[in-house]
Design an enzyme around this catalytic site. Structure first.
Site, PDB file in Angstrom:
ATOM      1  N   CYS A 114      39.811 -16.290  -4.898  1.00  0.00           N
ATOM      2  CA  CYS A 114      39.962 -17.535  -5.640  1.00  0.00           C
ATOM      3  C   CYS A 114      41.242 -17.547  -6.471  1.00  0.00           C
ATOM      4  CB  CYS A 114      38.708 -17.822  -6.480  1.00  0.00           C
ATOM      5  SG  CYS A 114      38.688 -19.511  -7.116  1.00  0.00           S
ATOM      6  N   HIS A 126      34.727 -17.713  -2.957  1.00  0.00           N
ATOM      7  CA  HIS A 126      34.184 -16.532  -3.648  1.00  0.00           C
ATOM      8  C   HIS A 126      33.183 -15.832  -2.728  1.00  0.00           C
ATOM      9  CE1 HIS A 126      35.483 -16.944  -7.947  1.00  0.00           C
ATOM     10  NE2 HIS A 126      35.676 -18.199  -7.581  1.00  0.00           N
ATOM     11  N   GLU A 165      31.732 -13.129  -3.103  1.00  0.00           N
ATOM     12  CA  GLU A 165      30.689 -12.444  -3.887  1.00  0.00           C
ATOM     13  C   GLU A 165      29.550 -13.378  -4.279  1.00  0.00           C
ATOM     14  OE1 GLU A 165      33.603 -13.453  -4.949  1.00  0.00           O
ATOM     15  OE2 GLU A 165      33.630 -13.856  -7.103  1.00  0.00           O
TER      16      GLU A 165
END
Ligand code: MN
Length: 270
Positions: free
Chosen positions: A131, A238, A240
């Site tokens: 990001c 993202h 994650e």
């Protein structure tokens, strides 16, 4: 540990994560007036999902600096670097003034992360940006950003929705023939989360686009073209925050590819 373990002999890969900053705030009830450097939990857990060890790299500079530790020490010690998401990149880091003061970004963090990327470069270690990390890499290598997508690209999708945060999604087209396409041979179009209001305007020289938002053409993944130089890739989404087993892209291949480069960089070192 099952197959795919990032261990080399008995030792696990050690992956540095860049710090987010919460700058000194005289009104904060905890650590009043102190600078906090921190990582968000999901990014550390994502790195650790492979068995690799995640380490935050504190910026050594600042008003309380002591001793002689530099970012080069970390770059030498660690096997790779993940650039964490977070605050906006400052327009001043790519030669512009903020169109609005609220888009002034975090220039202190920019300088720290630009130095960090340079240190990992010097030591031949791979870097992966998430990001803000994508935007930072682009700026560090001479590219520019849209300070605010809605203002500067009003026809574009809503790439950030504060109400749903990491549940804002769109699709991206993976560029055929790219390394990313090689990691996802059966996936020409993928669903990704989108939590950004800045985006790449001019791509840094020497970089290739690996994924674009198919509805508005904004760049969503980049990689350095020269494969003789250390691995340097980044995504605008993202990984994650993606839930395993959901219909969004499975980022495990992306992480394994980066970690394979980290393992290779370690083997190259005496
Ligand atoms: Mn997006």
């Amino acid at each position: 540990m099952n197959g795919g373990s990032p261990t080399v002999g008995a030792s696990r890969l050690k992956i540095g994560i860049s710090a987010c900053f919460m700058h000194a705030d005289p009104a904060r009830p905890l650590f009043t007036g102190k600078t906090l450097q921190y990582v968000e939990q999901s990014i550390a857990h994502w790195v650790m999902s492979t068995g690799a060890l995640a380490v935050m790299i504190p910026s050594p500079t600042g008003a309380t600096q002591r001793g002689d530790v530099t970012l080069d020490h970390y770059a030498q010690w660690l096997d790779g670097l993940v650039l964490h998401g977070g605050a906006d990149v400052s327009p001043r880091s790519y030669g512009e003034e903020p169109l609005q003061e609220r888009w002034a970004g975090d220039r202190i963090r920019d300088l720290y992360e630009i130095d960090l990327v340079a240190a990992f470069e010097r030591h031949g270690k791979p870097v992966f940006g998430v990001c803000r990390g994508l935007q930072l890499v682009n700026v560090a290598y001479g590219g520019t950003l849209y300070q605010d997508i809605r203002t500067q690209r009003p026809e574009a999708l809503q790439h950030r929705d504060a109400a749903v945060y990491d549940l804002n999604f769109h699709t991206v087209d993976i560029v055929a023939g790219s390394r990313l396409a090689g990691l996802y041979p059966d996936l020409a179009r993928a669903k990704v989360n989108s939590i950004h209001h800045q985006a790449i305007k001019e791509l840094a020289p020497g970089f290739a686009v690996e994924a674009v938002s198919n509805e508005d053409g904004l760049i969503e993944a980049i990689r350095r073209e020269d494969t003789a130089l250390p691995y340097l890739a980044a995504v605008q989404w993202h990984p994650e925050f993606h839930q395993p087993g959901s219909d969004s892209i499975d980022d495990a291949a992306l992480l394994e590819d980066f970690l394979a480069a980290a393992r290779a960089a370690r083997k190259d070192k005496p």
